[in-house]
Design a protein around this motif. Structure first.
Motif, PDB file in Angstrom:
ATOM      1  N   ILE A   1      40.633  37.759  49.251  1.00 26.72           N
ATOM      2  CA  ILE A   1      40.569  36.739  48.163  1.00 26.72           C
ATOM      3  C   ILE A   1      41.198  35.540  49.001  1.00 26.72           C
ATOM      4  O   ILE A   1      40.868  34.318  48.773  1.00 26.72           O
ATOM      5  CB  ILE A   1      41.014  36.771  46.875  1.00 26.72           C
ATOM      6  CG1 ILE A   1      40.595  38.246  46.053  1.00 26.72           C
ATOM      7  CG2 ILE A   1      41.003  35.703  45.819  1.00 26.72           C
ATOM      8  CD1 ILE A   1      39.190  37.822  45.372  1.00 26.72           C
TER       9      ILE A   1
ATOM     10  N   TRP B   1      45.786  37.584  48.655  1.00 24.21           N
ATOM     11  CA  TRP B   1      45.468  38.632  47.681  1.00 24.21           C
ATOM     12  C   TRP B   1      44.085  39.359  47.962  1.00 24.21           C
ATOM     13  O   TRP B   1      43.313  38.726  48.734  1.00 24.21           O
ATOM     14  CB  TRP B   1      45.297  37.984  46.485  1.00 24.21           C
ATOM     15  CG  TRP B   1      46.521  37.503  45.742  1.00 24.21           C
ATOM     16  CD1 TRP B   1      47.034  36.154  46.057  1.00 24.21           C
ATOM     17  CD2 TRP B   1      47.735  38.041  45.214  1.00 24.21           C
ATOM     18  NE1 TRP B   1      48.173  36.004  45.218  1.00 24.21           N
ATOM     19  CE2 TRP B   1      48.359  37.093  44.712  1.00 24.21           C
ATOM     20  CE3 TRP B   1      47.752  39.262  44.458  1.00 24.21           C
ATOM     21  CZ2 TRP B   1      49.723  37.362  44.109  1.00 24.21           C
ATOM     22  CZ3 TRP B   1      48.981  39.647  43.795  1.00 24.21           C
ATOM     23  CH2 TRP B   1      49.673  38.798  43.756  1.00 24.21           C
ATOM     24  N   GLU B   2      44.035  40.456  47.706  1.00 28.44           N
ATOM     25  CA  GLU B   2      42.536  40.945  47.614  1.00 28.44           C
ATOM     26  C   GLU B   2      42.255  41.724  46.299  1.00 28.44           C
ATOM     27  O   GLU B   2      43.342  42.195  45.407  1.00 28.44           O
ATOM     28  CB  GLU B   2      42.504  42.541  48.645  1.00 28.44           C
ATOM     29  CG  GLU B   2      42.292  42.029  49.895  1.00 28.44           C
ATOM     30  CD  GLU B   2      42.578  43.211  50.961  1.00 28.44           C
ATOM     31  OE1 GLU B   2      41.688  44.221  50.781  1.00 28.44           O
ATOM     32  OE2 GLU B   2      43.502  42.962  51.801  1.00 28.44           O
TER      33      GLU B   2
ATOM     34  N   PRO C   1      36.658  39.669  41.886  1.00 26.63           N
ATOM     35  CA  PRO C   1      36.637  38.495  41.118  1.00 26.63           C
ATOM     36  C   PRO C   1      36.110  38.752  39.606  1.00 26.63           C
ATOM     37  O   PRO C   1      35.223  39.711  39.256  1.00 26.63           O
ATOM     38  CB  PRO C   1      35.298  37.598  41.628  1.00 26.63           C
ATOM     39  CG  PRO C   1      35.281  38.164  43.050  1.00 26.63           C
ATOM     40  CD  PRO C   1      35.799  39.595  43.132  1.00 26.63           C
TER      41      PRO C   1
ATOM     42  N   PHE D   1      40.785  36.597  39.380  1.00 20.41           N
ATOM     43  CA  PHE D   1      40.405  37.931  39.714  1.00 20.41           C
ATOM     44  C   PHE D   1      41.563  39.039  39.297  1.00 20.41           C
ATOM     45  O   PHE D   1      42.574  38.676  39.197  1.00 20.41           O
ATOM     46  CB  PHE D   1      40.101  37.910  41.208  1.00 20.41           C
ATOM     47  CG  PHE D   1      41.564  37.656  42.097  1.00 20.41           C
ATOM     48  CD1 PHE D   1      42.305  38.263  42.588  1.00 20.41           C
ATOM     49  CD2 PHE D   1      41.926  36.278  42.244  1.00 20.41           C
ATOM     50  CE1 PHE D   1      43.529  38.112  43.506  1.00 20.41           C
ATOM     51  CE2 PHE D   1      43.112  35.591  43.009  1.00 20.41           C
ATOM     52  CZ  PHE D   1      43.876  36.747  43.460  1.00 20.41           C
TER      53      PHE D   1
END
Ligand SMILES: Nc1nc2c(c(=O)[nH]1)N[C@H]1C(S)=C(S)[C@@H](COP(=O)(O)O)O[C@H]1N2
Ligand SMILES: [Mo]
Length: 394
Positions: free
Chosen positions: A136, A160-161, A164, A215
């Motif tokens: 993200i 971040w990962e 969504p 997210f």
């Protein structure tokens, strides 16, 4: 502006105080020197870096060290380490406002329930979400109670990962009137908190979550979330205060317009600049971070036989790109334009620096000002981010 309640610092144990005493001084300076070499525009190149000038009038809470436990656990990030080449806060130093519960269930078998005003409620296991996760990018997080007593250390940036929120919402068919979303995390603790009300949940409109690019994070800085940062699933709402970024998420419920505000929304109402303590979720303004700025370190240099200072700081919050940032070194002095400031994105933070030659030894209270029209900077303008230094050498 009404007084904003402060985050209080839990009592330190003897061991923690001892640990603290040993991490000051040399190691920090060495690290800083290394970072300074990496700075692109260094007007003091050729000079000698003499050290940092401490901010005064702030709590002496330790930085980059966990203190307290469970709801009262805190970690204040040492912001003096931020530089162009260190824009992301390493996870071990990313601030902690609430530690993980000792009762937190295992990550294996963790489930996310999506229900409320939907045609068919569903349950997702965490593996499914982890498979769906993608990079993200960098987003800043700040606790709404960040202040002098926390040495402004409840502020960090991570890469971040996650998934969504739009994709989560797409998995269910909404019933009529499903305009708001209640996100709740695990919040049972063994210990009774001295500083916080347990129960972390927040109600957003669906549009707020979609517009902010919210997210569900599964990873930060390339690794799975740590327990303290909300493993295995946490909500991140870019541009909003941390209190809305629910950790240990277990439930997402679509609700109607008449939903009552959660205890968390009420607890944080003045810190998120609400008008009183509204009863209904619909009466809350978005808990978005206004534009703001503060110094993070004051460097002392000797250049050509003269003492010079450089103030380095960050600017963050808001959603507009700011053109001019001004700085003032005491209420009697005029604001002047910050030397090195160029903003390209409102999230995460923007580094700025200003060369400073104080006229006389004194205590200086440093305040920033954003002069662009139509920029809301309520906490900044109220002096909430003022920081002071005592200058003895000019
Ligand atoms: N479940 C849960 N989520 C929570 C909280 C909490 O107490 N419980 N605290 C919130 C607050 S006040 C902040 S500032 C952020 C802090 O996130 P961090 O500790 O990962 O920095 O988490 C938010 N999410
Ligand atoms: Mo917070």
């Amino acid at each position: 502006m009404a007084k904003i309640p402060e985050e209080s610092t839990p009592n330190l144990s003897r061991r923690q105080l001892l640990q603290r005493a040993t991490i000051c001084g040399g190691a920090l300076l060495l690290g800083l020197n290394r970072q300074l070499v990496g700075l692109q525009r260094n007007p003091f190149l050729g000079g000698t870096f003499l050290g940092l000038v401490d901010f005064i009038g702030e709590a002496s809470a330790p930085l980059d060290t966990p203190i307290g436990a469970e709801l009262d656990e805190r970690l204040y990030t040492d912001l003096s380490q931020v530089s162009a080449s260190h824009r992301v806060t390493p996870t071990s130093r990313f601030y902690v406002r609430t530690g993980a519960s000792q009762l937190l269930p295992e990550v294996q078998g963790w489930r996310l329930h999506i229900g409320g005003l939907v045609e068919h409620p569903i349950t997702l296991d965490v593996d499914t979400l982890q498979r769906q996760a993608r990079p993200i990018g960098l987003h800043l997080m700040e606790c709404a109670g960040n202040n002098r007593l926390t040495r402004f250390g409840l502020l960090s940036v991570a890469n971040w990962e996650g998934v969504p929120f739009s994709e989560i919402a797409n998995r269910v068919k909404l019933k009529r009137g499903a305009v708001r979303v209640l996100v709740s995390g695990f919040d049972r603790y063994v210990m009774r908190s001295r500083t916080s009300i347990p129960g972390a949940s927040w109600i957003f409109t669906l549009d707020q979550l979609l517009n902010a690019g919210a997210f569900l994070a599964t990873k930060m800085n390339g690794a799975s979330l740590t327990k303290n940062h909300g493993a295995p699933l946490r909500l991140v709402v870019p541009g909003w205060y941390g209190c809305a970024c629910i950790k240990w998420v277990q439930q997402i419920a679509f609700v109607g317009n008449g939903a009552r505000a959660t205890s968390q929304m009420q607890e944080f109402s003045s810190r998120t600049l609400q008008d009183g303590i509204p009863q209904l979720a619909s009466e809350y303004e978005p808990a978005a971070i206004d534009q703001t700025a503060m110094p993070v370190r004051v460097e002392k240099w000797r250049v050509d036989e003269r003492i010079k200072y450089r103030v380095v700081g960050v600017l963050w919050g808001g959603s507009q790109i700011v053109k001019t940032l001004e700085i003032r070194f005491n209420p009697e002095e005029e604001f002047v334009v910050v030397d090195h400031f160029h903003q390209t994105t409102s999230d995460p933070w923007t580094l700025w620096s200003h060369d400073w030659m104080p006229v006389a030894p004194n205590v200086y209270e440093i305040r920033l000002k954003i002069t662009d029209p139509q920029v809301r900077a309520r906490k900044l303008d109220a002096g909430y981010y003022d920081r002071s230094v005592s200058i003895t050498d000019v």
